[in-house]
Motif scaffolding. Structure first.
Motif, mmCIF file in Angstrom:
data_model
loop_
_atom_site.group_PDB
_atom_site.id
_atom_site.type_symbol
_atom_site.label_atom_id
_atom_site.label_comp_id
_atom_site.label_asym_id
_atom_site.label_seq_id
_atom_site.Cartn_x
_atom_site.Cartn_y
_atom_site.Cartn_z
ATOM 1 N N ASP A 57 1.689 -16.614 -12.638
ATOM 2 C CA ASP A 57 1.337 -16.961 -11.263
ATOM 3 C C ASP A 57 1.501 -15.740 -10.350
ATOM 4 O O ASP A 57 0.671 -15.469 -9.475
ATOM 5 N N VAL A 58 2.562 -14.982 -10.576
ATOM 6 C CA VAL A 58 2.792 -13.751 -9.803
ATOM 7 C C VAL A 58 1.649 -12.767 -10.036
ATOM 8 O O VAL A 58 1.151 -12.135 -9.093
ATOM 9 N N ARG A 59 1.215 -12.640 -11.285
ATOM 10 C CA ARG A 59 0.122 -11.710 -11.594
ATOM 11 C C ARG A 59 -1.151 -12.092 -10.847
ATOM 12 O O ARG A 59 -1.890 -11.226 -10.370
ATOM 13 N N GLU A 60 -1.420 -13.386 -10.733
ATOM 14 C CA GLU A 60 -2.607 -13.832 -10.000
ATOM 15 C C GLU A 60 -2.523 -13.423 -8.535
ATOM 16 O O GLU A 60 -3.520 -13.002 -7.938
ATOM 17 N N THR A 61 -1.341 -13.552 -7.949
ATOM 18 C CA THR A 61 -1.163 -13.156 -6.548
ATOM 19 C C THR A 61 -1.382 -11.658 -6.375
ATOM 20 O O THR A 61 -2.060 -11.214 -5.440
ATOM 21 N N PHE A 62 -0.830 -10.861 -7.276
ATOM 22 C CA PHE A 62 -1.017 -9.411 -7.186
ATOM 23 C C PHE A 62 -2.464 -9.012 -7.459
ATOM 24 O O PHE A 62 -2.952 -8.027 -6.886
ATOM 25 N N GLU A 63 -3.168 -9.753 -8.310
ATOM 26 C CA GLU A 63 -4.578 -9.453 -8.568
ATOM 27 C C GLU A 63 -5.380 -9.529 -7.277
ATOM 28 O O GLU A 63 -6.225 -8.675 -7.000
ATOM 29 N N THR A 64 -5.116 -10.538 -6.455
ATOM 30 C CA THR A 64 -5.850 -10.705 -5.199
ATOM 31 C C THR A 64 -5.288 -9.831 -4.097
ATOM 32 O O THR A 64 -6.019 -9.084 -3.440
ATOM 33 N N ASN A 65 -3.979 -9.906 -3.879
ATOM 34 C CA ASN A 65 -3.365 -9.245 -2.716
ATOM 35 C C ASN A 65 -3.245 -7.731 -2.845
ATOM 36 O O ASN A 65 -3.264 -7.030 -1.831
ATOM 37 N N VAL A 66 -3.100 -7.238 -4.054
ATOM 38 C CA VAL A 66 -2.879 -5.797 -4.249
ATOM 39 C C VAL A 66 -4.035 -5.141 -5.002
ATOM 40 O O VAL A 66 -4.716 -4.250 -4.476
ATOM 41 N N PHE A 67 -4.271 -5.575 -6.227
ATOM 42 C CA PHE A 67 -5.291 -4.914 -7.044
ATOM 43 C C PHE A 67 -6.686 -5.100 -6.470
ATOM 44 O O PHE A 67 -7.539 -4.207 -6.592
ATOM 45 N N GLY A 68 -6.925 -6.249 -5.824
ATOM 46 C CA GLY A 68 -8.219 -6.479 -5.185
ATOM 47 C C GLY A 68 -8.461 -5.497 -4.054
ATOM 48 O O GLY A 68 -9.569 -4.971 -3.887
ATOM 49 N N VAL A 69 -7.421 -5.230 -3.262
ATOM 50 C CA VAL A 69 -7.523 -4.251 -2.171
ATOM 51 C C VAL A 69 -7.813 -2.863 -2.731
ATOM 52 O O VAL A 69 -8.706 -2.149 -2.257
ATOM 53 N N MET A 70 -7.071 -2.482 -3.759
ATOM 54 C CA MET A 70 -7.275 -1.162 -4.370
ATOM 55 C C MET A 70 -8.682 -1.027 -4.939
ATOM 56 O O MET A 70 -9.345 0.012 -4.768
ATOM 57 N N ALA A 71 -9.154 -2.073 -5.609
ATOM 58 C CA ALA A 71 -10.477 -2.036 -6.225
ATOM 59 C C ALA A 71 -11.575 -1.924 -5.176
ATOM 60 O O ALA A 71 -12.556 -1.183 -5.357
ATOM 61 N N MET A 72 -11.436 -2.642 -4.064
ATOM 62 C CA MET A 72 -12.444 -2.598 -3.007
ATOM 63 C C MET A 72 -12.490 -1.223 -2.348
ATOM 64 O O MET A 72 -13.564 -0.683 -2.081
ATOM 65 N N CYS A 73 -11.332 -0.646 -2.082
ATOM 66 C CA CYS A 73 -11.295 0.678 -1.449
ATOM 67 C C CYS A 73 -11.935 1.727 -2.353
ATOM 68 O O CYS A 73 -12.699 2.591 -1.887
ATOM 69 N N ALA A 74 -11.639 1.652 -3.650
ATOM 70 C CA ALA A 74 -12.207 2.614 -4.589
ATOM 71 C C ALA A 74 -13.719 2.439 -4.709
ATOM 72 O O ALA A 74 -14.479 3.416 -4.705
ATOM 73 N N ALA A 75 -14.167 1.191 -4.782
ATOM 74 C CA ALA A 75 -15.587 0.922 -4.990
ATOM 75 C C ALA A 75 -16.440 1.298 -3.790
ATOM 76 O O ALA A 75 -17.565 1.784 -3.948
ATOM 77 N N PHE A 76 -15.922 1.089 -2.580
ATOM 78 C CA PHE A 76 -16.718 1.300 -1.370
ATOM 79 C C PHE A 76 -16.428 2.637 -0.689
ATOM 80 O O PHE A 76 -16.937 2.899 0.397
ATOM 81 N N ALA A 77 -15.638 3.480 -1.341
ATOM 82 C CA ALA A 77 -15.282 4.765 -0.734
ATOM 83 C C ALA A 77 -16.513 5.606 -0.419
ATOM 84 O O ALA A 77 -16.576 6.260 0.630
ATOM 85 N N ASP A 78 -17.527 5.585 -1.306
ATOM 86 C CA ASP A 78 -18.707 6.417 -1.067
ATOM 87 C C ASP A 78 -19.458 6.004 0.197
ATOM 88 O O ASP A 78 -19.908 6.845 0.982
ATOM 89 N N LEU A 79 -19.575 4.690 0.425
ATOM 90 C CA LEU A 79 -20.275 4.199 1.611
ATOM 91 C C LEU A 79 -19.475 4.483 2.875
ATOM 92 O O LEU A 79 -20.041 4.788 3.935
ATOM 93 N N LEU A 80 -18.159 4.382 2.774
ATOM 94 C CA LEU A 80 -17.284 4.656 3.919
ATOM 95 C C LEU A 80 -17.281 6.142 4.261
ATOM 96 O O LEU A 80 -17.298 6.519 5.436
ATOM 97 N N ILE A 81 -17.275 6.990 3.261
ATOM 98 C CA ILE A 81 -17.313 8.429 3.498
ATOM 99 C C ILE A 81 -18.633 8.818 4.165
ATOM 100 O O ILE A 81 -18.665 9.646 5.081
ATOM 101 N N ALA A 82 -19.721 8.195 3.716
ATOM 102 C CA ALA A 82 -21.030 8.496 4.296
ATOM 103 C C ALA A 82 -21.079 8.146 5.779
ATOM 104 O O ALA A 82 -21.783 8.795 6.559
ATOM 105 N N ALA A 83 -20.314 7.139 6.178
ATOM 106 C CA ALA A 83 -20.298 6.710 7.579
ATOM 107 C C ALA A 83 -19.114 7.255 8.355
ATOM 108 O O ALA A 83 -19.006 7.019 9.560
ATOM 109 N N ARG A 84 -18.225 7.998 7.668
ATOM 110 C CA ARG A 84 -16.948 8.408 8.274
ATOM 111 C C ARG A 84 -16.302 7.172 8.899
ATOM 112 O O ARG A 84 -15.993 7.110 10.088
#
Length: 290
Positions: free
Chosen positions: A92-119
């Protein structure tokens, strides 16, 4: 409907953002729940932040919609977790970390190129729980603490590329948490003797200085769209690195000036742990009488 020419775009995991000056891309695991937002002209996309393929598909859709840029990413997807530390289930703890922590990390990594392009700007929705001894919330506190530490480092790593990182230290805000199915104390829990205290804690955030969602969202939007100020002035003007919002935000920040002991003292009594002390003393007294 896509963004108007020159209109900024904001992608949100979960929903806290609405303003006429930006085009909102709202996401959810089930986009059907976003039908009202679609009717208002927002773009709605399916997204599961715990699924790598879902994130990639969303990224590609956003890139096509925006021409390869993203002005603001708001990581708002989250999972509550209220349970005594001695009663937790690790899966159950792992599920919480998947959403609250790893999900945040994954989104930042995946969308970094679009964010950099827009500063652009990343807003990670954390919680006062990251710096507060929120009794029976050890897992949730740990997950939000991880988000704040991750964000501090991410801020420096992306600074050369012109991407800002804001952390929203969120207090009590009105949500659907009270209507969700809650965890229960397992058989043999050492907190069974104060079950009532635990059960009241389950909805604490909805009954203590709780701020309505629209008020919270307005403050977040205003700060996200504010103009840039030099580093030394950000805490008072423009886009801050840290944004305190929601119930208890001001009081918790103020209390940090006095030392950790003050928050310990307040939360211990507010949640009702002094009552547990009394129960344990009485149990000990009864044992001695036998």
């Amino acid at each position: 409907m896509g963004p108007r020419p020159g209109q900024k775009t904001v992608l949100i995991t979960g929903y806290v953002f609405q303003t006429q000056s930006v085009h909102v891309i709202a996401t959810a695991r089930n986009p059907a729940v976003l039908s009202e937002m679609a009717a208002l002209g927002m773009t709605t996309l399916p997204l599961d932040v715990t699924n790598e393929e879902s994130i990639k598909t969303c990224h590609d859709e956003v890139a096509k919609l925006t021409g390869g840029k993203l002005d603001i990413l708001v990581n708002n997807a989250g999972r509550t977790h209220t349970h005594p530390a001695t009663d937790i289930s690790i899966p159950d703890v792992r599920e919480t970390f998947e959403t609250n922590v790893f999900g945040v990390m994954a989104m930042c990594a995946a969308f970094a190129d679009l964010l950099i392009a827009a500063r652009g700007l990343i807003i990670n929705i954390a919680s006062l729980a990251a710096i507060t001894p929120y009794v029976f919330g050890s897992v949730y506190c740990a997950s939000k603490g991880a988000v704040t530490s991750y964000s501090r480092t991410l801020r420096l790593e992306l600074k050369p590329f012109g991407v800002r990182v804001m952390v929203a230290m969120t207090g009590t805000v009105r949500s659907q948490i009270a209507s969700k199915t809650h965890r229960t104390l397992p058989p043999g829990s050492i907190y069974e003797r104060v079950r009532g205290i635990f059960e009241r804690r389950l909805t604490f955030s909805q009954n203590n200085a709780t701020v309505d969602t629209e008020t919270y969202a307005r403050k977040l939007v205003a700060k996200a769209l504010a103009r840039e100020w030099p580093l030394i002035l950000r805490a008072w003007f423009g886009r801050p690195d840290w944004l305190g919002a929601g119930g208890w935000a001001g009081k918790v920040w103020l209390s940090t000036w006095f030392g950790e002991w003050l928050l310990d003292f307040v939360m211990y009594r507010m949640i009702g742990m002094k009552k547990l002390e009394g129960v344990l003393r009485e149990e000990e007294r009864q044992r001695k009488l036998k």
